[in-house]
Design a protein around this motif. Structure first.
Motif, PDB file in Angstrom:
ATOM      1  N   LYS A  24      29.171  42.159  48.314  1.00  0.00           N
ATOM      2  CA  LYS A  24      29.465  40.779  48.692  1.00  0.00           C
ATOM      3  C   LYS A  24      29.741  39.826  47.538  1.00  0.00           C
ATOM      4  CE  LYS A  24      26.858  41.154  52.948  1.00  0.00           C
ATOM      5  NZ  LYS A  24      25.721  40.702  53.724  1.00  0.00           N
ATOM      6  N   LYS A  25      29.178  40.077  46.379  1.00  0.00           N
ATOM      7  CA  LYS A  25      29.264  39.093  45.298  1.00  0.00           C
ATOM      8  C   LYS A  25      30.162  39.514  44.139  1.00  0.00           C
ATOM      9  CE  LYS A  25      26.094  36.303  47.027  1.00  0.00           C
ATOM     10  NZ  LYS A  25      26.298  34.928  47.382  1.00  0.00           N
ATOM     11  N   VAL A  26      30.216  40.797  43.851  1.00  0.00           N
ATOM     12  CA  VAL A  26      30.992  41.268  42.704  1.00  0.00           C
ATOM     13  C   VAL A  26      32.408  41.571  43.175  1.00  0.00           C
ATOM     14  CG1 VAL A  26      31.184  43.033  40.911  1.00  0.00           C
ATOM     15  CG2 VAL A  26      28.929  42.199  41.595  1.00  0.00           C
ATOM     16  N   ARG A  27      33.355  40.888  42.595  1.00  0.00           N
ATOM     17  CA  ARG A  27      34.755  41.022  43.020  1.00  0.00           C
ATOM     18  C   ARG A  27      35.558  41.973  42.131  1.00  0.00           C
ATOM     19  NH1 ARG A  27      33.823  39.806  47.705  1.00  0.00           N
ATOM     20  NH2 ARG A  27      33.320  37.672  48.220  1.00  0.00           N
ATOM     21  N   ASP A  28      34.911  42.628  41.214  1.00  0.00           N
ATOM     22  CA  ASP A  28      35.590  43.531  40.287  1.00  0.00           C
ATOM     23  C   ASP A  28      36.072  44.774  41.044  1.00  0.00           C
ATOM     24  OD1 ASP A  28      36.346  45.280  38.246  1.00  0.00           O
ATOM     25  OD2 ASP A  28      34.754  44.590  36.908  1.00  0.00           O
ATOM     26  N   PRO A  29      37.373  45.055  41.034  1.00  0.00           N
ATOM     27  CA  PRO A  29      37.878  46.220  41.773  1.00  0.00           C
ATOM     28  C   PRO A  29      37.346  47.555  41.243  1.00  0.00           C
ATOM     29  CG  PRO A  29      39.623  45.228  40.452  1.00  0.00           C
ATOM     30  CD  PRO A  29      38.440  44.314  40.368  1.00  0.00           C
ATOM     31  N   ARG A  30      36.854  47.567  40.022  1.00  0.00           N
ATOM     32  CA  ARG A  30      36.338  48.815  39.455  1.00  0.00           C
ATOM     33  C   ARG A  30      35.057  49.278  40.144  1.00  0.00           C
ATOM     34  NH1 ARG A  30      36.451  46.755  33.311  1.00  0.00           N
ATOM     35  NH2 ARG A  30      35.470  45.023  34.405  1.00  0.00           N
ATOM     36  N   VAL A  31      34.358  48.370  40.802  1.00  0.00           N
ATOM     37  CA  VAL A  31      33.080  48.743  41.420  1.00  0.00           C
ATOM     38  C   VAL A  31      33.136  48.725  42.948  1.00  0.00           C
ATOM     39  CG1 VAL A  31      31.757  47.975  39.426  1.00  0.00           C
ATOM     40  CG2 VAL A  31      32.136  46.405  41.318  1.00  0.00           C
ATOM     41  N   GLN A  32      34.323  48.643  43.508  1.00  0.00           N
ATOM     42  CA  GLN A  32      34.433  48.567  44.968  1.00  0.00           C
ATOM     43  C   GLN A  32      33.990  49.842  45.670  1.00  0.00           C
ATOM     44  OE1 GLN A  32      38.401  47.263  45.862  1.00  0.00           O
ATOM     45  NE2 GLN A  32      37.821  45.112  45.757  1.00  0.00           N
ATOM     46  N   ASN A  33      34.196  50.984  45.066  1.00  0.00           N
ATOM     47  CA  ASN A  33      33.832  52.257  45.699  1.00  0.00           C
ATOM     48  C   ASN A  33      32.503  52.807  45.197  1.00  0.00           C
ATOM     49  OD1 ASN A  33      36.157  52.393  47.297  1.00  0.00           O
ATOM     50  ND2 ASN A  33      37.343  53.206  45.590  1.00  0.00           N
ATOM     51  N   VAL A  34      31.690  51.956  44.608  1.00  0.00           N
ATOM     52  CA  VAL A  34      30.409  52.382  44.049  1.00  0.00           C
ATOM     53  C   VAL A  34      29.311  52.225  45.098  1.00  0.00           C
ATOM     54  CG1 VAL A  34      28.640  51.797  42.346  1.00  0.00           C
ATOM     55  CG2 VAL A  34      31.034  51.878  41.665  1.00  0.00           C
ATOM     56  N   THR A  35      28.473  53.243  45.195  1.00  0.00           N
ATOM     57  CA  THR A  35      27.301  53.198  46.071  1.00  0.00           C
ATOM     58  C   THR A  35      26.070  53.522  45.242  1.00  0.00           C
ATOM     59  OG1 THR A  35      28.624  53.959  47.944  1.00  0.00           O
ATOM     60  CG2 THR A  35      26.238  54.164  48.142  1.00  0.00           C
ATOM     61  N   ILE A  36      25.050  52.703  45.371  1.00  0.00           N
ATOM     62  CA  ILE A  36      23.791  52.944  44.667  1.00  0.00           C
ATOM     63  C   ILE A  36      23.004  53.975  45.465  1.00  0.00           C
ATOM     64  CG2 ILE A  36      21.676  51.898  43.772  1.00  0.00           C
ATOM     65  CD1 ILE A  36      24.357  50.938  42.464  1.00  0.00           C
ATOM     66  N   THR A  37      22.619  55.067  44.803  1.00  0.00           N
ATOM     67  CA  THR A  37      21.922  56.148  45.494  1.00  0.00           C
ATOM     68  C   THR A  37      20.421  56.149  45.240  1.00  0.00           C
ATOM     69  OG1 THR A  37      22.383  57.655  43.658  1.00  0.00           O
ATOM     70  CG2 THR A  37      23.931  57.664  45.512  1.00  0.00           C
ATOM     71  N   ASP A  38      20.000  55.641  44.087  1.00  0.00           N
ATOM     72  CA  ASP A  38      18.576  55.667  43.767  1.00  0.00           C
ATOM     73  C   ASP A  38      18.294  54.664  42.660  1.00  0.00           C
ATOM     74  OD1 ASP A  38      15.928  56.515  43.934  1.00  0.00           O
ATOM     75  OD2 ASP A  38      16.198  58.149  42.496  1.00  0.00           O
ATOM     76  N   VAL A  39      17.068  54.202  42.623  1.00  0.00           N
ATOM     77  CA  VAL A  39      16.597  53.339  41.536  1.00  0.00           C
ATOM     78  C   VAL A  39      15.243  53.863  41.099  1.00  0.00           C
ATOM     79  CG1 VAL A  39      15.858  51.024  40.880  1.00  0.00           C
ATOM     80  CG2 VAL A  39      17.846  51.303  42.352  1.00  0.00           C
ATOM     81  N   GLN A  40      15.118  54.132  39.812  1.00  0.00           N
ATOM     82  CA  GLN A  40      13.839  54.569  39.247  1.00  0.00           C
ATOM     83  C   GLN A  40      13.345  53.483  38.309  1.00  0.00           C
ATOM     84  OE1 GLN A  40      14.541  58.360  37.405  1.00  0.00           O
ATOM     85  NE2 GLN A  40      14.740  59.421  39.354  1.00  0.00           N
ATOM     86  N   MET A  41      12.183  52.951  38.634  1.00  0.00           N
ATOM     87  CA  MET A  41      11.597  51.864  37.858  1.00  0.00           C
ATOM     88  C   MET A  41      10.661  52.414  36.792  1.00  0.00           C
ATOM     89  SD  MET A  41      12.796  49.143  39.358  1.00  0.00           S
ATOM     90  CE  MET A  41      11.802  47.963  38.477  1.00  0.00           C
TER      91      MET A  41
END
Length: 117
Positions: A24-41
């Motif tokens: 919704k917020k990042v309009r950069d076309p380079r990240v349009q097909n990116v999906t976050i799969t995991d976050v390790q803190m």
């Protein structure tokens, strides 16, 4: 022991929020097909390894996505700061998630093995 629950919960929340921010917020076309799969803190919540996949097998697209994510880190952290009630938003380290490609490769090898029988 109770702290690990918090670490996991914060990781899940960051994963959800980063996916939403990318959509919704990042309009950069380079990240349009990116999906976050995991976050390790990290245990002290100072940094988060954010694993992502991209719906492309081209190496150039992978590099563009990594660059786009690195450029968008400031925007993502700012939006996380608005949406999360945390004292300090963790540093974000974006890492390409190879596990899906690895799983697909193993599936293909198993299918080829079945055909030979």
């Amino acid at each position: 022991m109770g702290n690990s629950f918090r670490v996991d919960r914060v990781g899940m929340e960051i994963k959800r929020e980063v996916n939403e921010i990318l959509q919704k917020k990042v309009r950069d076309p380079r990240v349009q097909n990116v999906t976050i799969t995991d976050v390790q803190m990290l245990g002290d919540l100072s940094a988060a390894k954010v694993f992502y996949t991209i719906h492309s097998t081209l190496a150039s697209d992978n590099q563009k996505a990594q660059t786009g994510l690195e450029k968008a880190t400031g925007t993502i952290k700012r939006e996380l700061g608005k949406n999360l009630t945390m004292y300090k938003i963790p540093d974000l380290i974006f890492i390409k998630d190879e596990s899906i490609e690895y799983g697909n490769k193993i599936d293909e090898m198993l299918r080829n093995l079945e055909r030979k029988d």
